[in-house]
Design an enzyme around this catalytic site. Structure first.
Site, PDB file in Angstrom:
ATOM      1  N   ASP A 137      -4.171   6.243 -12.924  1.00  0.00           N
ATOM      2  CA  ASP A 137      -4.416   7.133 -14.062  1.00  0.00           C
ATOM      3  C   ASP A 137      -5.598   6.668 -14.906  1.00  0.00           C
ATOM      4  O   ASP A 137      -6.410   7.477 -15.366  1.00  0.00           O
ATOM      5  CB  ASP A 137      -3.171   7.224 -14.949  1.00  0.00           C
ATOM      6  N   GLU A 178       1.103   0.098  -4.967  1.00  0.00           N
ATOM      7  CA  GLU A 178       0.353   1.337  -5.130  1.00  0.00           C
ATOM      8  C   GLU A 178       1.364   2.460  -4.971  1.00  0.00           C
ATOM      9  O   GLU A 178       2.065   2.528  -3.959  1.00  0.00           O
ATOM     10  CB  GLU A 178      -0.743   1.488  -4.085  1.00  0.00           C
ATOM     11  N   GLN A 235     -11.451   4.699  -4.432  1.00  0.00           N
ATOM     12  CA  GLN A 235     -12.204   5.639  -5.260  1.00  0.00           C
ATOM     13  C   GLN A 235     -13.683   5.635  -4.936  1.00  0.00           C
ATOM     14  O   GLN A 235     -14.359   6.642  -5.147  1.00  0.00           O
ATOM     15  CB  GLN A 235     -11.962   5.331  -6.744  1.00  0.00           C
ATOM     16  N   ASP A 253       0.818  -1.200   0.000  1.00  0.00           N
ATOM     17  CA  ASP A 253       0.000   0.000   0.000  1.00  0.00           C
ATOM     18  C   ASP A 253       0.861   1.262   0.000  1.00  0.00           C
ATOM     19  O   ASP A 253       1.820   1.372   0.770  1.00  0.00           O
ATOM     20  CB  ASP A 253      -0.904  -0.005   1.248  1.00  0.00           C
ATOM     21  N   ALA A 254       0.499   2.215  -0.835  1.00  0.00           N
ATOM     22  CA  ALA A 254       1.021   3.593  -0.810  1.00  0.00           C
ATOM     23  C   ALA A 254       2.521   3.662  -0.545  1.00  0.00           C
ATOM     24  O   ALA A 254       2.967   4.287   0.424  1.00  0.00           O
ATOM     25  CB  ALA A 254       0.258   4.408   0.230  1.00  0.00           C
TER      26      ALA A 254
END
Length: 598
Positions: free
Chosen positions: A324, A297, A396, A261-262
């Protein structure tokens, strides 16, 4: 495993804790054959260790550090009473794997299904999730990607505030229940990937600062406080903790991969970034003998972590979530241009074409949302399989104020066309649970904090939206669901009874049809498909072409607008899928995929 507790060959158990700031550490045994206190011996470099001859799986334990309140094992394999309770001894070899011969699946066969265990079923458990695996396999899914299951505060949450990174969340079930879910998936030919969070610990239940402040580096400040110490003094043990966590999930639970993650939020100025070191440890470990996949990510769009060997192998990460493509699709489908969608507002169709053909839309280009700061690195040298494409994710959907899914925000005909663009593209497609049947349930942000922390999270969540015009009125913001209200969690659960209703059946049939085409016609060719090219026709339709080695090309012709337009020259090859008949003009929201083999 050098951290935590494990049974010894001669009987009993060995307990270890890295507590470099502690003078004295006792292990406190609760229940089991020998309850009591045992003083641990300092063994150098901040480690404290004790061996207890009489200990079994009924033994619960905690650490007493310098007379302060008891703390759980940070490498606990099980914490049945929550993150503040005692840890439980677990024998990692006790579970008998049924799919013992499973060696995974190659990445080009992946169709990923992102799942939150707590809301996937009404029960919200590992055991209940098993009951739906046949449906997913029949749909064409080949990989589950579970949102984090490491223990977090309370009984409900997204999982990104985990604090006991080796212990499955007890509200989902016991460690052996998680293994049964993985085993059941493997028996059905499904890979299982797990989301792990190595950029921070959650705000409740993390006791590392009490006895190991060296776990954090105040030189780097993050939204969660001092960063995890990957590059300061004493970082070696910290780096090992996270590397062993990755290996633990892959080896003890026989997982097929991890999503990190991130990683853009990981502060590490070392010569070898922790993501690179961890990736190499995985490739040199479980990745030697079976298919193991690492997914990233990374908001920075750094292609440096996605290199390919001449034979196509990935020495570091296998692929990256491609935000994107989601952002471009969202703008096309909904017309929304708030926040980061501003980067895609002016030319969403061209950016969609670039993401489909080349990977990233932003490859070092200036970002209007970031005040002109350049974002991303070139990705045209990478194959489509280096990217995971999607229409929706937990982020999202759940980071919207009310957690609406695209099916509530976009016209059905538009969403069906965009679904066909993603599911047949050569990048790996990912579904967010429920999208395959057009689920009406929202996915909202929920957690289970108490006291002042709960109030701070609730107010902070609502104030985040204050900069948007529709939430400028405080009374309107107060209608945003309270993350700590159990009803917010309950609303977010999938309603599987919807699957039998006509509208939801139409969605499911579309997904089944597209994934069937993907598996039968495209999957054998995907390892040969390279980075592509795109163009917009004079009438505004999108044409994308990917080379299939030296054997031909894959073509997409998409008209993503509300009015029919003149058709460009028909793309060559055999039609794989066509949403509409194309005779001289392209109907609104029409898609045609074709394959040209020489």
């Amino acid at each position: 495993m050098p951290f935590g507790a494990e049974f010894t060959q001669g009987g009993g158990a060995r307990f270890r804790l890295w507590a470099p700031a502690a003078r004295r550490v006792d292990v406190v045994l609760v229940g089991g054959p020998q309850p009591g206190h045992v003083t641990m011996q300092a063994s150098g470099n901040g480690w404290h260790q004790a061996t207890v001859e009489a200990a079994d799986e009924s033994t619960h334990y905690a650490f007493h550090v310098d007379g302060k309140p008891l703390v759980p094992d940070p490498a606990s394999r099980s914490n049945p009473d929550g993150v503040h309770g005692a840890s439980r001894l677990v024998d990692p070899r006790a579970y008998e794997w049924q799919a013992a011969g499973w060696r995974g699946r190659p990445w080009h066969e992946a169709v990923v299904y992102e799942m939150h265990v707590g809301t996937f079923t009404a029960e919200g458990t590992f055991a209940a999730a098993v009951e739906r695996l046949d449906d997913l396999a029949a749909l064409g899914v080949t990989a589950l990607e579970l949102m984090p299951v490491a223990s977090f505060s309370g009984s409900r949450g997204w999982g990104y505030d985990g604090v006991l990174l080796f212990a499955p969340q007890p509200s989902y079930g016991k460690p052996e229940d998680f293994k049964r879910l993985i085993d059941a998936a493997h028996k059905r030919g499904l890979m299982v990937l797990l989301d792990v969070v190595y950029n921070h610990f959650g705000p409740d239940g993390n006791y590392l600062h009490v006895y190991a402040p060296q776990f954090f580096n105040p030189r780097h400040q993050t939204p969660w406080g001092a960063a995890v110490n990957f590059d300061g003094d004493d970082n070696r043990t910290v780096r090992d903790f996270f590397i062993h966590n990755a290996l633990y999930w892959l080896e003890e639970y026989q997982l097929d991969g991890l999503r990190l993650d991130a990683i853009h939020a990981i502060a590490d100025d070392s010569k070898q970034h922790i993501v690179e070191e961890l990736s190499r440890a995985v490739r040199d470990g479980p990745g030697r003998d079976r298919h193991v996949h690492l997914i990233l990510e990374n908001d920075l769009n750094q292609s440096r972590y996605l290199p390919r060997e001449p034979d196509g192998r990935a020495p570091l990460a296998t692929a990256q979530w491609n935000d994107d493509i989601h952002h471009a699709i969202h703008v096309i489908a909904t017309g929304e241009t708030d926040g980061y969608y501003a980067d895609y507002a002016q030319r969403p169709l061209a950016l969609l074409g670039r993401t489909l053909a080349e990977g990233f839309a932003y490859q070092g280009d200036p970002s209007p949302y970031r005040h002109g700061e350049r974002r991303g690195e070139a990705s045209t040298h990478l194959p489509p399989l280096a990217f995971v494409d999607f229409l929706q994710t937990h982020d999202q959907v759940g980071n919207r104020a009310f957690g609406e899914r695209l099916v509530q925000l976009a016209p059905e005909h538009a969403l069906r066309a965009l679904t066909a663009c993603v599911l047949l593209a050569p990048a790996v497609p990912m579904l967010f649970m429920g999208e395959e049947f057009g689920a009406s349930s929202p996915f909202q942000y929920f957690c289970d904090f108490t006291g002042e922390l709960a109030q701070a999270v609730t107010h902070g969540r609502r104030n985040e939206f204050g900069r948007f015009a529709r939430f400028s009125d405080p009374a309107v913001r107060d209608r945003i669901p309270d993350p700590n209200d159990a009803a917010t969690f309950e609303r977010s659960k999938l309603n599987w009874a919807e699957v039998g209703q006509p509208l939801h059946q139409r969605w499911r049939e579309l997904y089944r049809e597209l994934l069937s085409i993907r598996h039968e016609r495209l999957v054998p060719l995907l390892p040969q498909i390279g980075s592509g090219s795109f163009e917009l026709s004079p009438s505004g339709s999108l044409l994308v072409r990917w080379p299939v080695g030296n054997a031909g090309s894959l073509h997409l012709l998409a008209h993503l607008g509300d009015r029919a337009v003149a058709a460009p020259e028909v793309t060559p090859g055999v039609t794989l899928y066509a949403s509409h008949a194309i005779e001289g003009e392209l109907p609104p929201w029409s898609v045609r995929w074709s394959l040209e083999l020489l």
